[in-house]
Design a protein around this motif. Structure first.
Motif, PDB file in Angstrom:
ATOM      1  N   ASP A  96      29.766  49.343  40.308  1.00 45.16           N
ATOM      2  CA  ASP A  96      31.307  48.568  39.891  1.00 45.16           C
ATOM      3  C   ASP A  96      31.626  47.294  39.122  1.00 45.16           C
ATOM      4  O   ASP A  96      30.370  46.238  39.915  1.00 45.16           O
ATOM      5  N   GLY A 100      36.634  39.956  38.880  1.00 43.94           N
ATOM      6  CA  GLY A 100      38.097  39.611  37.415  1.00 43.94           C
ATOM      7  C   GLY A 100      38.393  37.879  36.882  1.00 43.94           C
ATOM      8  O   GLY A 100      38.206  37.094  37.371  1.00 43.94           O
ATOM      9  N   ASP A 124      39.966  47.288  29.584  1.00 37.68           N
ATOM     10  CA  ASP A 124      40.776  48.635  28.734  1.00 37.68           C
ATOM     11  C   ASP A 124      41.037  48.038  26.427  1.00 37.68           C
ATOM     12  O   ASP A 124      40.955  46.613  26.932  1.00 37.68           O
ATOM     13  N   ARG A 166      35.419  42.510  35.281  1.00 36.98           N
ATOM     14  CA  ARG A 166      36.462  43.079  34.793  1.00 36.98           C
ATOM     15  C   ARG A 166      37.305  42.298  34.100  1.00 36.98           C
ATOM     16  O   ARG A 166      38.346  40.960  34.728  1.00 36.98           O
ATOM     17  N   LYS A 168      40.545  41.155  32.459  1.00 35.24           N
ATOM     18  CA  LYS A 168      42.145  41.152  31.924  1.00 35.24           C
ATOM     19  C   LYS A 168      42.608  40.244  30.673  1.00 35.24           C
ATOM     20  O   LYS A 168      42.591  38.617  31.088  1.00 35.24           O
ATOM     21  N   GLU A 189      47.251  43.529  38.963  1.00 33.42           N
ATOM     22  CA  GLU A 189      46.091  45.318  38.959  1.00 33.42           C
ATOM     23  C   GLU A 189      45.017  44.449  39.002  1.00 33.42           C
ATOM     24  O   GLU A 189      43.887  46.054  39.563  1.00 33.42           O
ATOM     25  N   LEU A 190      44.633  43.741  39.541  1.00 35.55           N
ATOM     26  CA  LEU A 190      43.014  43.246  40.299  1.00 35.55           C
ATOM     27  C   LEU A 190      43.221  43.728  41.230  1.00 35.55           C
ATOM     28  O   LEU A 190      41.740  44.348  41.835  1.00 35.55           O
ATOM     29  N   ARG A 191      44.154  43.066  41.789  1.00 36.03           N
ATOM     30  CA  ARG A 191      43.937  43.754  43.559  1.00 36.03           C
ATOM     31  C   ARG A 191      44.602  44.798  42.969  1.00 36.03           C
ATOM     32  O   ARG A 191      43.721  45.655  44.366  1.00 36.03           O
ATOM     33  N   GLU A 192      44.955  45.558  43.098  1.00 40.82           N
ATOM     34  CA  GLU A 192      44.861  46.820  43.281  1.00 40.82           C
ATOM     35  C   GLU A 192      43.509  47.961  42.490  1.00 40.82           C
ATOM     36  O   GLU A 192      43.531  48.899  43.081  1.00 40.82           O
ATOM     37  N   GLU A 193      42.424  47.020  42.371  1.00 45.11           N
ATOM     38  CA  GLU A 193      41.266  48.570  41.471  1.00 45.11           C
ATOM     39  C   GLU A 193      40.594  47.417  42.997  1.00 45.11           C
ATOM     40  O   GLU A 193      39.448  47.853  41.897  1.00 45.11           O
ATOM     41  N   GLY A 194      41.113  46.415  43.476  1.00 40.06           N
ATOM     42  CA  GLY A 194      40.483  46.008  44.575  1.00 40.06           C
ATOM     43  C   GLY A 194      38.950  45.290  44.736  1.00 40.06           C
ATOM     44  O   GLY A 194      38.447  44.622  45.375  1.00 40.06           O
ATOM     45  N   ILE A 195      39.127  44.213  43.988  1.00 37.00           N
ATOM     46  CA  ILE A 195      38.903  43.027  43.724  1.00 37.00           C
ATOM     47  C   ILE A 195      38.923  41.593  44.083  1.00 37.00           C
ATOM     48  O   ILE A 195      40.303  41.584  44.404  1.00 37.00           O
TER      49      ILE A 195
END
Length: 386
Positions: A96, A100, A124, A166, A168, A189-195
């Motif tokens: 994973d 970020g 993305d 990851r 962005k 968004e990175l926080r929400e992905e757990g990074i």
């Protein structure tokens, strides 16, 4: 007043100040135009400096713009240069994403990232940057910056460690500018992905040297185990730039606050003349707000692929580039390499900046108005002959 860049006709106001400021802003023709986290955007037509001067220090700020300072359109000596050096392509990994990177995004050629990166960069479609060409057919602008930063970061990681990035994409491909709100959204968004390890290789001045509202609010939302590594800027100045200079309730310079994300400001060191005694690079910002220095002169990394740009530039798919952007990437890569062993990004950062069991950890001696100061130096991977 500090020189700064901003979006015309946009002001940012924290939610706590909206009720008090809304009537005054309406009087200047500024009205609500969206919310990002705890920050509200107001838009209007009156010039931002004029409105701010009338409001005084009452809670509104510009939607600041940040960028990879000087290294693309400024000093020709800091632009990417051709090299004969190359890097062995990375092995693939199914891990994973570990870190970020908020930057220009990833540059594709024939649908694929640079071959050096293998599949080590996750993105993305909106994180892909298109190539811009000048009249001579050569690329222009900031498109390759994110690819280069990702490559320098991953270069610090041993091949057997499955670190992935990851990406962005928020920096404009033409002018290299990233707005306060866009960066804040990417951090969320990175926080929400757990990074919990994030690289920010851009900087800028702000209204009266205050932290940018949206980015600061997003950093406050990060869990305290998060580490954010940010470039200190390339203006040869002691003046603070952001987001690198954002600190949370630190009682003393370089003190680490355990209740918020740790923001590490990284300046550029120059070891090209004397590898045993690195010094602050001529272009690097400096001062007590800078947490560490890492190599930032003639750093090798992936650039436009073979054949880009066209002759006579002579790039071979790689380049050497100078700037604090790449110093920050080196520090982030070193932290990423030790993250699994250390157990957390904060513990890994401590091990990189304050190594235990080392009789004399490497430092850079910074000559400042307050006298000499010895600041942590993080040595990056250097290839022979580069």
């Amino acid at each position: 007043m500090t020189r700064y860049r901003h979006r015309a006709g946009e002001l940012l106001v924290h939610a706590d100040d909206c009720a008090a400021l809304r009537p005054a802003l309406a009087g200047f023709g500024y009205h609500p135009a969206g919310v990002s986290g705890s920050v509200h955007r107001f838009t209007g037509t009156r010039p931002v400096p004029e409105v701010l001067a009338a409001l005084g220090s009452r809670g509104a700020s510009p939607n600041h713009l940040f960028g990879p300072d000087r290294i693309i359109w400024g000093d020709p000596g800091m632009r990417p240069k051709p090299t004969h050096g190359e890097l062995t392509p990375l092995s693939r990994s199914d891990e994973d994403p570990t870190v970020g990177v908020i930057d220009t995004g990833i540059l594709l050629d024939r649908g694929c990232p640079h071959p050096y990166l293998a599949n080590r960069v996750v993105f993305d479609q909106e994180d892909v940057v298109r190539l811009e060409r000048g009249e001579d057919g050569n690329p222009v602008g900031s498109a390759a910056h994110g690819t280069f930063v990702a490559g320098v970061l991953l270069k610090q990681v041993p091949a057997e460690v499955g670190v992935r990035v990851r990406m962005k994409g928020v920096l404009d491909r033409a002018d290299g500018a990233a707005e306060d709100l866009a960066v804040a959204t990417a951090i969320d968004e990175l926080r929400e992905e757990g990074i919990t390890l994030i690289n920010l290789s851009f900087s800028g001045a702000t209204w009266e040297d205050e932290p940018p509202k949206a980015i600061e609010a997003a950093l406050r939302r990060l869990p305290p185990e998060t580490v954010v590594v940010a470039s200190a800027g390339n203006r040869s100045s002691r003046r603070r730039v952001y987001p690198a200079a954002i600190k949370f309730e630190a009682a003393r310079p370089r003190e680490v606050d355990q209740n918020h994300a740790w923001v590490i400001a990284v300046g550029a060191a120059d070891s090209t003349q004397d590898s045993a005694t690195p010094r602050v690079a001529d272009f690097s910002n400096y001062g007590p707000w800078v947490s560490a220095y890492a190599e930032g002169v003639d750093v090798l990394g992936p650039y436009f692929r073979l054949g880009y740009p066209t002759e006579p530039a002579g790039f071979n798919g790689y380049a050497v580039w100078s700037g604090t952007s790449f110093s920050a990437a080196i520090v982030t890569g070193k932290i990423a390499a030790g993250l699994a062993k250390a157990g957390s990004a904060r513990a890994a950062a401590e091990a990189v900046l304050r190594p235990l069991g080392v009789a004399k950890p490497p430092t850079v001696c910074v000559q400042d108005v307050n006298g000499p100061d010895h600041v942590s130096y993080v040595a990056g991977v250097r290839e022979p002959g580069v």
